[in-house]
Write a protein that holds these residues in place. Structure first.
Motif, mmCIF file in Angstrom:
data_model
loop_
_atom_site.group_PDB
_atom_site.id
_atom_site.type_symbol
_atom_site.label_atom_id
_atom_site.label_comp_id
_atom_site.label_asym_id
_atom_site.label_seq_id
_atom_site.Cartn_x
_atom_site.Cartn_y
_atom_site.Cartn_z
ATOM 1 N N TRP A 275 4.084 -7.096 -1.168
ATOM 2 C CA TRP A 275 3.950 -7.089 0.293
ATOM 3 C C TRP A 275 3.040 -5.962 0.774
ATOM 4 C CZ3 TRP A 275 8.427 -7.321 -2.476
ATOM 5 C CH2 TRP A 275 9.105 -6.133 -2.710
ATOM 6 N N MET A 276 3.085 -4.815 0.085
ATOM 7 C CA MET A 276 2.151 -3.756 0.448
ATOM 8 C C MET A 276 0.730 -4.188 0.131
ATOM 9 S SD MET A 276 3.399 -1.031 1.849
ATOM 10 C CE MET A 276 2.248 0.288 1.475
ATOM 11 N N GLU B 69 7.337 2.870 -4.151
ATOM 12 C CA GLU B 69 6.261 3.079 -3.175
ATOM 13 C C GLU B 69 5.908 4.560 -3.069
ATOM 14 O OE1 GLU B 69 7.728 1.380 0.422
ATOM 15 O OE2 GLU B 69 7.549 -0.674 -0.293
ATOM 16 N N SER B 70 6.941 5.386 -2.958
ATOM 17 C CA SER B 70 6.712 6.815 -2.767
ATOM 18 C C SER B 70 6.078 7.448 -4.009
ATOM 19 C CB SER B 70 8.029 7.533 -2.447
ATOM 20 O OG SER B 70 8.563 7.029 -1.240
ATOM 21 N N GLU C 125 -0.372 3.264 -3.282
ATOM 22 C CA GLU C 125 0.887 2.788 -2.701
ATOM 23 C C GLU C 125 0.752 1.304 -2.353
ATOM 24 O OE1 GLU C 125 2.403 5.157 0.491
ATOM 25 O OE2 GLU C 125 4.022 3.758 0.904
ATOM 26 N N SER D 64 -2.652 6.430 -0.712
ATOM 27 C CA SER D 64 -2.203 5.284 0.080
ATOM 28 C C SER D 64 -2.652 3.980 -0.545
ATOM 29 C CB SER D 64 -2.739 5.392 1.509
ATOM 30 O OG SER D 64 -2.312 6.595 2.111
ATOM 31 N N VAL E 161 8.874 14.724 0.769
ATOM 32 C CA VAL E 161 8.322 14.310 -0.519
ATOM 33 C C VAL E 161 6.888 14.830 -0.572
ATOM 34 C CG1 VAL E 161 7.722 12.380 -2.027
ATOM 35 C CG2 VAL E 161 9.721 12.227 -0.543
ATOM 36 N N HIS F 99 2.483 6.556 -4.417
ATOM 37 C CA HIS F 99 1.698 7.352 -3.477
ATOM 38 C C HIS F 99 1.428 8.751 -4.054
ATOM 39 C CE1 HIS F 99 0.492 8.434 0.747
ATOM 40 N NE2 HIS F 99 0.746 9.650 0.265
ATOM 41 N N GLU F 100 2.478 9.416 -4.487
ATOM 42 C CA GLU F 100 2.316 10.800 -4.960
ATOM 43 C C GLU F 100 1.545 10.854 -6.284
ATOM 44 O OE1 GLU F 100 2.946 13.073 -2.899
ATOM 45 O OE2 GLU F 100 4.128 11.902 -1.508
ATOM 46 N N GLY G 228 14.861 9.295 3.346
ATOM 47 C CA GLY G 228 13.641 9.498 2.583
ATOM 48 C C GLY G 228 12.433 9.722 3.449
ATOM 49 N N TYR G 229 11.319 9.445 2.872
ATOM 50 C CA TYR G 229 10.083 9.729 3.555
ATOM 51 C C TYR G 229 9.563 8.463 4.223
ATOM 52 C CZ TYR G 229 6.157 12.743 4.286
ATOM 53 O OH TYR G 229 5.221 13.541 4.856
ATOM 54 N N ASN G 230 9.643 7.379 3.506
ATOM 55 C CA ASN G 230 9.271 6.092 4.076
ATOM 56 C C ASN G 230 10.493 5.553 4.811
ATOM 57 O OD1 ASN G 230 8.338 3.595 4.701
ATOM 58 N ND2 ASN G 230 7.693 3.063 2.641
ATOM 59 N N ILE G 231 10.700 6.053 5.987
ATOM 60 C CA ILE G 231 11.991 5.926 6.664
ATOM 61 C C ILE G 231 12.385 4.487 6.958
ATOM 62 C CG2 ILE G 231 11.091 6.191 8.999
ATOM 63 C CD1 ILE G 231 13.434 8.121 9.538
ATOM 64 N N GLY H 116 11.245 1.887 5.044
ATOM 65 C CA GLY H 116 10.904 1.088 3.881
ATOM 66 C C GLY H 116 12.091 0.325 3.314
ATOM 67 N N ASP H 117 11.778 -0.580 2.430
ATOM 68 C CA ASP H 117 12.792 -1.364 1.750
ATOM 69 C C ASP H 117 13.433 -0.483 0.676
ATOM 70 O OD1 ASP H 117 14.217 -3.029 0.149
ATOM 71 O OD2 ASP H 117 12.733 -4.621 0.138
#
Lengths: 105, 301
Positions: free
Chosen positions: B278-279, B186-187, B272, B269, B123, B190-191, B173-176, B178-179
């Protein structure tokens, strides 16, 4: 004394066992990770982190996720110390697929 | 060093002063919500997001790249796998629409973003023509023949690492870890955070100053580069990284293109961190300053 052991087999697609002991309780979690690592995370999250009211969500990029896990463990367990856990091999996202030059993760 | 001292020594346009001022303003305006989030008050997060909504009528334009552009990207990336670019499904586009609408509400610049699913297991984003001129110039040579460049958007986001081959299922995915339920949000936060930083004049310079100051002032900053070497290996080869008590060391990363620092991982970040309760709680507890800085960037234009 608290004990936290994270064992990752040399083959990450094989069984990963996570053993967590806090002052008050002991939890042993054995997960057969055949395809995805998130299964261990989900078990961990459901059975341990929620109980302790803590959150563990790695940043996008996932890089360092296991460092994050160690941090959370550190927060959870009073007796946590560097000698009380052991990572034989941690998952890594290095060597990911191609990305065009100039792409920003 | 205190903000007032820097103001006196370096003037009001000093990036070192500006980040401190921005963070302080964010703390004064939004700190009470972060306190609630930190204390795990149920309504804390929703109150923060409501308070962050800006007084504008901007509507984010979400666009999708062509198969032709997707094919070009695979060539640009020297992608050698078998996966063909994926056309995002209508439900996925609806999901993207909802996410960008939420994001647009909390920032002060109008967004136009191209999305696609091209490179699997990764990503990333490209700043495009609506980025600040210096950054856009750095990417012009590489991207000028792409239609998404000609469409004059803020940037392109490749969601390939988020989407499965069947187009709708959460992959690794990228946030391997993650929920899955919030993984896309989230992703994308971030981007899109990268796009925002690249599109606000001066934002990257202020971010750089924050990174530099925390690197300099941190007792942990023994040598820049050790974190990268330890945690990231070769994945950040050629990039610089600042060390400090960040929520995550990845936040110290800065990107360069044609010798220009384009964006940082600080703002992306931070945004994100605003993508879920929770983040937000994790980041508010561990690195409140970085979260406040992302909030401060949301106020910029």
């Amino acid at each position: 004394m608290g004990l936290i052991e994270l064992y990752f087999s040399s083959n990450l697609m094989a069984t990963i066992k996570l053993s967590v002991t806090t002052k008050s309780e002991r939890k042993d979690i054995g997960v057969d990770v055949e395809e995805k690592y998130e299964s261990i995370f989900n078990v961990f999250k459901e059975q341990f982190l929620k109980t302790n009211g803590l959150y563990f969500t790695p940043l996008a990029g996932g890089i360092g996720s296991w460092d994050e896990l160690i941090y959370v463990l550190d927060q959870c367990c009073d007796d946590f110390s560097p000698v009380s856990y052991k990572i034989i091999e941690a998952p890594t996202l290095q060597g990911k697929s191609s990305i065009p030059d100039g792409g920003i993760n | 060093m205190e903000a007032a001292e820097i103001l006196e020594k370096e003037g009001s346009s000093s990036p070192r002063y500006l980040w401190r001022k921005a963070v302080l303003k964010a703390e004064i305006k939004y700190g009470k919500y972060l306190n609630k989030i930190q204390d795990n008050t149920e309504s804390g997060y929703s109150e923060l997001i409501e308070a962050l909504k800006k007084n504008h009528d901007y509507k984010c334009e979400a666009m999708y790249i062509s198969i032709d552009d997707s094919t070009r990207i695979q060539k640009l990336a020297r992608y050698s796998g078998d996966d063909k670019p994926v056309d995002l499904s209508d439900p996925t586009k609806d999901n993207i629409r909802a996410i960008v609408d939420d994001f647009q509400e909390i920032i002060n610049i109008p967004l136009k973003i191209h999305f696609g699913s091209v490179i699997p297991d990764n990503v990333y984003m490209f700043p495009c023509k609506k980025a600040v001129s210096e950054i856009a110039s750095a990417y012009k040579r590489t991207l000028k023949d792409f239609q998404f460049w000609k469409d004059e958007s803020n940037g392109f986001i490749d969601m390939g690492g988020i989407m499965a081959k069947d187009n709708d299922t959460y992959k690794s995915g990228y946030n391997i870890l993650g929920d899955p339920a919030t993984h896309i949000k989230e992703s994308l936060y971030h981007e899109i955070g990268h796009l925002v930083e690249a599109s606000i004049p001066g934002a990257t310079k202020i971010s750089q100053a924050l990174l530099k100051d925390r690197e300099t002032e941190s007792l942990l900053s023994s040598s820049v580069g050790d974190v990268a070497k330890t945690n990231f290996g070769n994945s950040l080869k050629g990039k610089t990284i600042a060390e400090d008590h960040f929520f995550h060391p990845y936040m110290g990363v800065q990107y360069t293109k044609n010798n220009i620092t384009t964006v940082t991982e600080l703002v992306s970040s931070g945004f994100e961190g605003l993508s879920s309760p929770w983040m937000a709680r994790s980041m508010a507890i561990r690195d409140r300053e970085s979260l406040l800085y992302a909030i401060a960037v949301s106020e910029m234009n």
